[in-house]
Structure formats: C-alpha cells, structure tokens
Write an enzyme that holds these catalytic residues in place. Structure first.
Site, PDB file in Angstrom:
ATOM      1  N   ARG A  91       0.873  -1.144   0.108  1.00  0.00           N
ATOM      2  CA  ARG A  91      -0.019  -0.010   0.205  1.00  0.00           C
ATOM      3  C   ARG A  91       0.953   1.119  -0.164  1.00  0.00           C
ATOM      4  O   ARG A  91       2.221   1.185   0.015  1.00  0.00           O
ATOM      5  CB  ARG A  91      -1.009   0.026   1.204  1.00  0.00           C
ATOM      6  N   GLY A  92       0.114   2.453  -0.085  1.00  0.00           N
ATOM      7  CA  GLY A  92       1.188   3.620  -0.294  1.00  0.00           C
ATOM      8  C   GLY A  92       0.964   3.901  -1.972  1.00  0.00           C
ATOM      9  O   GLY A  92       1.336   2.894  -2.682  1.00  0.00           O
ATOM     10  N   ALA A  93       0.585   5.032  -2.166  1.00  0.00           N
ATOM     11  CA  ALA A  93       0.547   5.216  -3.798  1.00  0.00           C
ATOM     12  C   ALA A  93       1.694   4.703  -4.689  1.00  0.00           C
ATOM     13  O   ALA A  93       1.258   3.886  -5.571  1.00  0.00           O
ATOM     14  CB  ALA A  93      -0.032   6.566  -3.883  1.00  0.00           C
ATOM     15  N   ARG A 137      -7.863  -0.716  -6.761  1.00  0.00           N
ATOM     16  CA  ARG A 137      -8.039   0.648  -5.697  1.00  0.00           C
ATOM     17  C   ARG A 137      -8.138   1.864  -6.702  1.00  0.00           C
ATOM     18  O   ARG A 137      -7.454   2.027  -7.620  1.00  0.00           O
ATOM     19  CB  ARG A 137      -7.049   0.647  -4.782  1.00  0.00           C
ATOM     20  N   GLN A 151      -1.966   2.575   9.861  1.00  0.00           N
ATOM     21  CA  GLN A 151      -0.653   2.642   9.344  1.00  0.00           C
ATOM     22  C   GLN A 151       0.251   3.449   9.886  1.00  0.00           C
ATOM     23  O   GLN A 151       1.279   3.234   9.887  1.00  0.00           O
ATOM     24  CB  GLN A 151      -0.825   3.227   7.668  1.00  0.00           C
ATOM     25  N   ASP A 159      -2.208  10.595  -2.551  1.00  0.00           N
ATOM     26  CA  ASP A 159      -2.378   9.597  -3.226  1.00  0.00           C
ATOM     27  C   ASP A 159      -2.829  10.132  -4.829  1.00  0.00           C
ATOM     28  O   ASP A 159      -2.792   9.403  -5.733  1.00  0.00           O
ATOM     29  CB  ASP A 159      -3.763   8.778  -2.730  1.00  0.00           C
ATOM     30  N   LYS A 194      -4.595   9.723   2.899  1.00  0.00           N
ATOM     31  CA  LYS A 194      -5.486   8.880   3.763  1.00  0.00           C
ATOM     32  C   LYS A 194      -6.369   9.735   4.622  1.00  0.00           C
ATOM     33  O   LYS A 194      -6.111  10.999   5.030  1.00  0.00           O
ATOM     34  CB  LYS A 194      -4.561   8.426   4.887  1.00  0.00           C
TER      35      LYS A 194
HETATM   36  O1  MRU Z   1      -4.414   3.205   2.065  1.00  0.00           O
HETATM   37  P1  MRU Z   1      -3.206   3.473   1.905  1.00  0.00           P
HETATM   38  O2  MRU Z   1      -2.202   2.887   3.201  1.00  0.00           O
HETATM   39  O3  MRU Z   1      -2.514   2.803   0.719  1.00  0.00           O
HETATM   40  O4  MRU Z   1      -2.784   4.834   1.899  1.00  0.00           O
HETATM   41  C1  MRU Z   1      -1.449   5.476   1.866  1.00  0.00           C
HETATM   42  C2  MRU Z   1      -1.812   6.957   2.099  1.00  0.00           C
HETATM   43  O5  MRU Z   1      -2.490   7.566   2.333  1.00  0.00           O
HETATM   44  C3  MRU Z   1      -0.322   7.721   1.830  1.00  0.00           C
HETATM   45  O6  MRU Z   1       0.037   8.600   2.644  1.00  0.00           O
HETATM   46  C4  MRU Z   1      -0.039   8.009   0.518  1.00  0.00           C
HETATM   47  O7  MRU Z   1      -0.404   6.823  -0.348  1.00  0.00           O
HETATM   48  C5  MRU Z   1       1.224   8.665   0.121  1.00  0.00           C
HETATM   49  S1  MRU Z   1       2.643   7.288   0.049  1.00  0.00           S
HETATM   50  C6  MRU Z   1       3.831   7.960  -0.284  1.00  0.00           C
END
Ligand code: MRU
Length: 359
Positions: free
Chosen positions: A62-64, A105, A210, A251, A262
């Site tokens: 996870r994380g963009a 997603r 997270q 994201d 998030k």
């Molecule tokens: O649902 P997630 O854990 O994928 O959400 C992640 C976030 O919101 C991060 O802050 C975002 O993707 C930036 S990651 C460099």
C-alpha cells in the site's frame, strides 16, 4: 533501507534495478506483507494476477507509489510465468492483467500511471522474448525512478527542516509506501542523515493503523525519534506547541493542488491552520493528475465496514451497526503551504506553479 517492492529471481537474487543477467531467468514480484507489521516482517512472492490483485486490495502492499511499482512488476511476473512463445498472446496477457490490477484500488493515481506505462511499453512488440524483457525493464525502471524521486523529495524537503524540529505525519508515506525513503518521511531521513535531530509524531491513523503499525515501526528501525499518538490527540499535541511542521503524502493531486490522502489528513490540515503550523504535502509527479481540475473530481475509495467494526480482529462496534468508511479525504489547496516534489517545492498559486514545474 527497506525493500517493500522488488523482483526475486528463481535463484533467490533480490533485484530493484534491471540488468541483462537477471533477464535470463524466471522471477516473481516480492513484497513485504504490510498487514503483518509490526508483529512480523514477512515477504511474499507472487506471479498470479488474482494473488497480486488481492495483495493490493488487502493492503499487503500500500502507499500510492508502492502500489504503482508493485502492479508494474506484477504484470512482468505474470507474463514471465506464461509458457506461450506467441508475442500477441503475451501482449494480450499483459493488457488483461494490467486492466484487472487497475480495478484493485481507485484513488492512488500512481497505479494507473504505472499501468499505462506498462501497456504503452508492450504495444507494437512482435517478438515474445523482447516483449518479456521490455516488460521487466519498464517495471524495474518505474521502481528505480521512484527511488530517485524519493531521494530528491528528501533533499528539497530537508531544506525546510532545522535541528531539533518536530514533524507530525499522518498514515504512512515512508519507505514502506514507496521504492524507498518515502515521500513525507524522506525529508526526515535526509535531515537525520545530515546530522539533524528531528523528532516525529505519528498519528495512529484509524481504522487500519498505518501510522502506528508502519510509520512508527520503520522510523524506529531507522533510529528516528518517533512518538505515536491516537488521531484524536493531534489537536492537543499541537496546542501544547509540540509540532513545528506537518508533512503528509498524497494519493492524487489535482491540477489546482487539492490533495487526496489517507482519511483524517484534511482534519489535520485544518488543525495545523488553526495552530499556525505549516502543512506540507510531499509527492512525486506520478501522483499528480492534471486531467482533474480540482479535488472534487478525485474518486474516493470506500472500504469494508468491518475494518471499523472489527479493529484488529476484535469486535469494536456492534456487528450489525452501519459503518461509513471512506479511505481518503481531500485537503483543499488553501490549507497547503507547499507541495514538495522531486523538482522542487511548489507553492501558491498552485494551478499556475504546478503547470510551470510539472507541466
Ligand atoms: O490506504 P493506504 O495505506 O494505501 O494509504 C496510503 C496513504 O494515504 C499515503 O499517505 C499515500 O499513499 C502516500 S504514500 C507515499
């Protein structure tokens, strides 16, 4: 640094950069299973479309930026596994795999950005071996580029920091969310490497934690001074004067600078504004979606209510209660002091300056 996304060859070699040698053998997508952290550091190896889809959907990765890298490397793994020697069959397999992963997603635009690169790369290739190589090379270049972007974001962001400053962050936009170093946490890592003493408050980030499970874990592993707080403590911590700056990831960022991140980030931005604390977003160009005029157009992922009803597997609300569980919110540009990118820090007027710097 951590390697949340990599390629593992059949001989067990872990690779994050394309070379001709690794091209001669089979391989798989290798991920840290982030659902098991901080309890266990476990890696999974995948080469099937549905398993990769499930890993993205369940937040194993996870994380963009990490989602984009994993999807690209995942397509390369699926195509490599196929026994077909027919370039047209392999090209079709790459396209259907990419289309399926794109359904996992909806908010992080890096996923669609990376999959488009993968689809563009295979168009017009009529040789099966060349198609396999091109896919792996393109995927690993996306990973490699992400690593470079994270480092550059860190260098620009570190210029905002001074010794003994405290940064508050929300969710995880660190090494685990990217190729390495992260976006929001990269300035902290770079400043710490430069000998500065930087302290971090990490919001717990309900419902999937997270912030406490991942951000606190990776900063702790890296020797950075980190304190976790529940989301509802942020206002108090700011009021006590304990936060000098907020840095979060994103994201998807619209053409006017509105930034989706998030759920809870918008609230943190309002609190920062009230307490006169600069609120920064850190993101590479792959997170910008210039086709969207404003954040109102960003699709917000809705997740299963059981993530709220059964926090960490325990019943935390009546089983039959209605739950609303949006995974992201959008922070309007007027609350953002600057967007830290790999090309520099973009400030208001955002629409004009985003075009100028990333146009
Ligand atoms: O649902 P997630 O854990 O994928 O959400 C992640 C976030 O919101 C991060 O802050 C975002 O993707 C930036 S990651 C460099």
């Amino acid at each position: 640094m951590l390697d949340p996304v990599s390629w593992i060859t059949e001989n067990g070699q872990i690779v994050r950069e394309y070379t001709k040698e690794i091209d001669t053998c089979q391989g798989k997508l290798r991920l840290i299973d982030q659902t098991l952290l901080p309890e266990k550091l476990v890696y999974v190896e995948l080469d099937e479309t549905e398993a990769i889809f499930d890993a993205i959907k369940r937040l194993v990765v996870r994380g963009a930026p990490a989602i984009g890298c994993a999807a690209a490397v995942g397509v390369a793994a699926v195509v490599r596994k196929s026994a077909s020697q027919d370039a047209a069959v392999l090209r079709q397999l790459a396209i259907t795999t990419a289309d399926r992963l794109a359904e996992s997603r909806p908010t992080a635009v890096n996923l669609f950005w990376a999959l488009k690169k993968i689809k563009d790369a295979v168009s017009g290739i009529d040789n099966a071996a060349e198609l396999r190589s091109t896919l792996l090379q393109t995927a690993l270049n996306i990973l490699d580029e992400d690593i470079a972007m994270c480092r550059a974001i860190g260098s620009f962001g570190a210029e905002l920091l001074k010794d003994d400053m405290t940064v508050l962050t929300h969710c995880n936009a660190g090494a685990l969310a990217t190729g390495d170093y992260g976006t929001a946490l990269s300035p902290v890592y770079v400043a710490s490497e430069n000998g500065m003493n930087i302290k971090v408050y990490s919001d717990e980030t309900r419902p999937l934690l997270q912030g406490s499970r991942l951000t606190a874990w990776e900063l702790n592993e890296a020797g950075v001074d980190v304190t976790t707080i529940c989301d509802n403590m942020t206002a108090q911590v700011m009021k006590e004067g304990k936060v000098d700056m907020v840095i979060v990831g994103a994201d998807r960022i619209a053409a006017n600078g509105d930034a989706a991140n998030k759920i809870g980030t918008y609230g943190v931005a309002i609190l920062a504004e009230y307490h006169n604390i600069p609120f920064y977003v850190a993101a590479p160009y792959s997170t910008f979606d210039l086709s969207l005029e404003s954040g109102d157009e960003i699709p917000i992922e809705q997740r299963d209510g059981d993530e709220v009803r059964k926090g960490c597997g325990k019943l935390t609300a009546p089983e039959e209660v209605n739950v609303y569980n949006p995974a992201f919110d959008v922070t309007p540009n007027e609350l953002i002091a600057g967007i830290i990118t790999e090309k520099g820090i973009i400030r208001a007027p955002f629409e004009e300056n985003i075009k100028k710097i990333l146009g």
